[in-house]
Scaffold this motif. Structure first.
Motif, mmCIF file in Angstrom:
data_model
loop_
_atom_site.group_PDB
_atom_site.id
_atom_site.type_symbol
_atom_site.label_atom_id
_atom_site.label_comp_id
_atom_site.label_asym_id
_atom_site.label_seq_id
_atom_site.Cartn_x
_atom_site.Cartn_y
_atom_site.Cartn_z
ATOM 1 N N ILE A 1 0.120 114.282 85.973
ATOM 2 C CA ILE A 1 -1.212 113.688 85.921
ATOM 3 C C ILE A 1 -1.088 112.282 86.486
ATOM 4 C CG2 ILE A 1 -3.111 112.934 84.444
ATOM 5 C CD1 ILE A 1 -2.274 115.084 82.453
ATOM 6 N N ASP A 2 -1.926 111.953 87.450
ATOM 7 C CA ASP A 2 -1.876 110.633 88.064
ATOM 8 C C ASP A 2 -2.352 109.575 87.072
ATOM 9 O OD1 ASP A 2 -2.028 108.389 89.707
ATOM 10 O OD2 ASP A 2 -2.710 109.563 91.429
ATOM 11 N N PRO A 3 -1.555 108.521 86.821
ATOM 12 C CA PRO A 3 -1.976 107.487 85.873
ATOM 13 C C PRO A 3 -3.210 106.700 86.313
ATOM 14 C CG PRO A 3 0.323 107.173 86.506
ATOM 15 C CD PRO A 3 -0.205 108.312 87.293
ATOM 16 N N LYS A 4 -3.618 106.838 87.584
ATOM 17 C CA LYS A 4 -4.855 106.185 88.038
ATOM 18 C C LYS A 4 -6.067 106.744 87.307
ATOM 19 C CE LYS A 4 -3.478 105.370 92.831
ATOM 20 N NZ LYS A 4 -3.792 105.776 94.205
ATOM 21 N N ALA A 5 -5.912 107.916 86.701
ATOM 22 C CA ALA A 5 -7.026 108.532 85.976
ATOM 23 C C ALA A 5 -7.285 107.834 84.644
ATOM 24 C CB ALA A 5 -6.748 110.017 85.734
ATOM 25 N N MET A 6 -6.377 106.944 84.240
ATOM 26 C CA MET A 6 -6.550 106.235 82.965
ATOM 27 C C MET A 6 -7.480 105.045 83.144
ATOM 28 S SD MET A 6 -2.618 106.145 81.471
ATOM 29 C CE MET A 6 -2.819 104.510 80.945
ATOM 30 N N GLU A 7 -8.415 104.924 82.215
ATOM 31 C CA GLU A 7 -9.275 103.747 82.154
ATOM 32 C C GLU A 7 -9.026 103.113 80.792
ATOM 33 O OE1 GLU A 7 -13.935 103.382 82.061
ATOM 34 O OE2 GLU A 7 -13.243 104.084 84.018
ATOM 35 N N ILE A 8 -8.287 102.005 80.795
ATOM 36 C CA ILE A 8 -7.822 101.404 79.549
ATOM 37 C C ILE A 8 -8.848 100.403 79.047
ATOM 38 C CG2 ILE A 8 -5.975 100.066 78.487
ATOM 39 C CD1 ILE A 8 -4.127 101.205 80.691
ATOM 40 N N GLY A 9 -9.228 100.550 77.775
ATOM 41 C CA GLY A 9 -10.209 99.660 77.151
ATOM 42 C C GLY A 9 -9.543 98.421 76.572
ATOM 43 N N GLU A 10 -10.340 97.625 75.896
ATOM 44 C CA GLU A 10 -9.855 96.387 75.281
ATOM 45 C C GLU A 10 -9.142 96.680 73.962
ATOM 46 O OE1 GLU A 10 -10.164 93.140 76.452
ATOM 47 O OE2 GLU A 10 -10.841 94.123 78.291
ATOM 48 N N MET A 11 -8.205 95.790 73.620
ATOM 49 C CA MET A 11 -7.535 95.892 72.321
ATOM 50 C C MET A 11 -8.470 95.382 71.239
ATOM 51 S SD MET A 11 -3.670 94.643 72.830
ATOM 52 C CE MET A 11 -2.658 95.215 74.170
ATOM 53 N N GLU A 12 -8.512 96.100 70.119
ATOM 54 C CA GLU A 12 -9.364 95.702 68.994
ATOM 55 C C GLU A 12 -8.493 95.578 67.754
ATOM 56 O OE1 GLU A 12 -12.289 98.716 68.514
ATOM 57 O OE2 GLU A 12 -12.950 98.592 70.596
ATOM 58 N N GLN A 13 -8.603 94.456 67.072
ATOM 59 C CA GLN A 13 -7.873 94.240 65.821
ATOM 60 C C GLN A 13 -8.789 94.612 64.672
ATOM 61 O OE1 GLN A 13 -4.649 92.649 65.710
ATOM 62 N NE2 GLN A 13 -4.571 93.160 63.539
ATOM 63 N N SER A 14 -8.329 95.500 63.794
ATOM 64 C CA SER A 14 -9.110 95.840 62.606
ATOM 65 C C SER A 14 -8.142 95.962 61.434
ATOM 66 C CB SER A 14 -9.903 97.127 62.801
ATOM 67 O OG SER A 14 -9.051 98.219 62.981
ATOM 68 N N THR B 1 -9.660 106.137 78.282
ATOM 69 C CA THR B 1 -10.510 107.231 78.733
ATOM 70 C C THR B 1 -9.928 107.800 80.022
ATOM 71 O OG1 THR B 1 -12.399 106.022 77.837
ATOM 72 C CG2 THR B 1 -12.887 107.859 79.290
ATOM 73 N N MET B 2 -9.809 109.101 80.069
ATOM 74 C CA MET B 2 -9.301 109.762 81.272
ATOM 75 C C MET B 2 -10.500 110.106 82.157
ATOM 76 S SD MET B 2 -6.120 109.649 80.628
ATOM 77 C CE MET B 2 -5.398 110.611 81.924
ATOM 78 N N LYS B 3 -10.462 109.631 83.402
ATOM 79 C CA LYS B 3 -11.554 109.917 84.340
ATOM 80 C C LYS B 3 -11.454 111.376 84.765
ATOM 81 C CE LYS B 3 -11.128 105.316 86.336
ATOM 82 N NZ LYS B 3 -10.689 104.626 87.546
ATOM 83 N N ASN B 4 -12.490 112.127 84.501
ATOM 84 C CA ASN B 4 -12.506 113.537 84.845
ATOM 85 C C ASN B 4 -13.799 113.831 85.592
ATOM 86 O OD1 ASN B 4 -11.313 116.087 84.806
ATOM 87 N ND2 ASN B 4 -12.557 116.713 83.077
ATOM 88 N N GLY B 5 -13.687 114.236 86.836
ATOM 89 C CA GLY B 5 -14.861 114.476 87.666
ATOM 90 C C GLY B 5 -15.216 113.230 88.471
ATOM 91 N N LEU B 6 -15.897 113.443 89.576
ATOM 92 C CA LEU B 6 -16.316 112.330 90.420
ATOM 93 C C LEU B 6 -17.677 111.832 89.946
ATOM 94 C CD1 LEU B 6 -15.511 113.796 93.961
ATOM 95 C CD2 LEU B 6 -14.146 112.175 92.666
ATOM 96 N N ASP B 7 -17.799 110.531 89.723
ATOM 97 C CA ASP B 7 -19.119 110.000 89.404
ATOM 98 C C ASP B 7 -19.902 109.828 90.698
ATOM 99 O OD1 ASP B 7 -17.559 107.920 90.308
ATOM 100 O OD2 ASP B 7 -18.391 106.424 88.954
ATOM 101 N N LYS B 8 -21.203 109.594 90.579
ATOM 102 C CA LYS B 8 -22.072 109.548 91.761
ATOM 103 C C LYS B 8 -21.663 108.479 92.769
ATOM 104 C CE LYS B 8 -26.341 111.638 90.176
ATOM 105 N NZ LYS B 8 -25.953 112.949 90.641
ATOM 106 N N GLU B 9 -21.270 107.296 92.272
ATOM 107 C CA GLU B 9 -20.894 106.205 93.188
ATOM 108 C C GLU B 9 -19.677 106.577 94.020
ATOM 109 O OE1 GLU B 9 -22.061 105.253 89.951
ATOM 110 O OE2 GLU B 9 -23.893 104.851 91.069
#
Length: 160
Positions: free
Chosen positions: A72-85, A94-102
């Motif tokens: 799996i290509d790591p470019k498919a990863m969309e990494i969010g912000e770190m949250e302290q709780s 989030t793994m990008k799956n499918g082409l978005d319109k843009e």
């Protein structure tokens, strides 16, 4: 008329294997002994939890390596912000799956700007490319492979 589809898909089974591999590695590593750390998977969204930011970044790196091993290509990863709780640090991947319109519009524009003798049309979350010659289609594939579009692309259903 020859045609093929341009898609961006993540194999869910391989993604599950990668997540399991990271969780096993975390359980076996000495620096993670006695630490509450895990990767949870929900469809194509991963939740990484650890007790410290350094452990979280290590787990993201482990995940990247596991994805590569599972093809799996790591470019498919969309990494969010770190949250302290509380005492836990969380991060959503989030793994990008499918082409978005843009991205689909960008791909069709790229193909049309090259003035190749092919037609590109957006069909849902994929782009279908048709042409009279197989060589023209192979030129389109070569063009898209050399461009960095920020998301891994696969070329399916190549038909003569």
């Amino acid at each position: 008329m020859p045609s093929f589809d341009i898609v961006s898909e993540v194999d869910k089974h391989q993604l599950t294997n990668a997540v399991d591999q990271v969780n096993r590695t975390v359980g076996n590593r000495f620096d993670f002994k006695g630490v509450e750390a895990e990767v949870e998977m929900n469809e194509f969204t991963l939740l990484i939890r650890a007790e410290a930011e350094i452990q979280l970044t290590q787990m993201v790196d482990m995940l990247r390596g596991a994805l590569i091993k599972c093809d799996i290509d790591p470019k498919a990863m969309e990494i969010g912000e770190m949250e302290q709780s509380g005492k836990v640090v969380k991060q959503t991947v989030t793994m990008k799956n499918g082409l978005d319109k843009e991205l689909a519009k960008k791909i069709t524009k790229l193909i049309k700007d090259e003035k190749m003798k092919v037609q590109a049309s957006i069909q849902g979350d994929q782009v279908r490319v048709t042409g009279k010659k197989r060589d023209d289609l192979q030129q389109v594939i070569a063009l898209l492979r050399e461009k960095d579009l920020g998301q891994p692309l696969q070329f399916n259903n190549f038909r003569d």
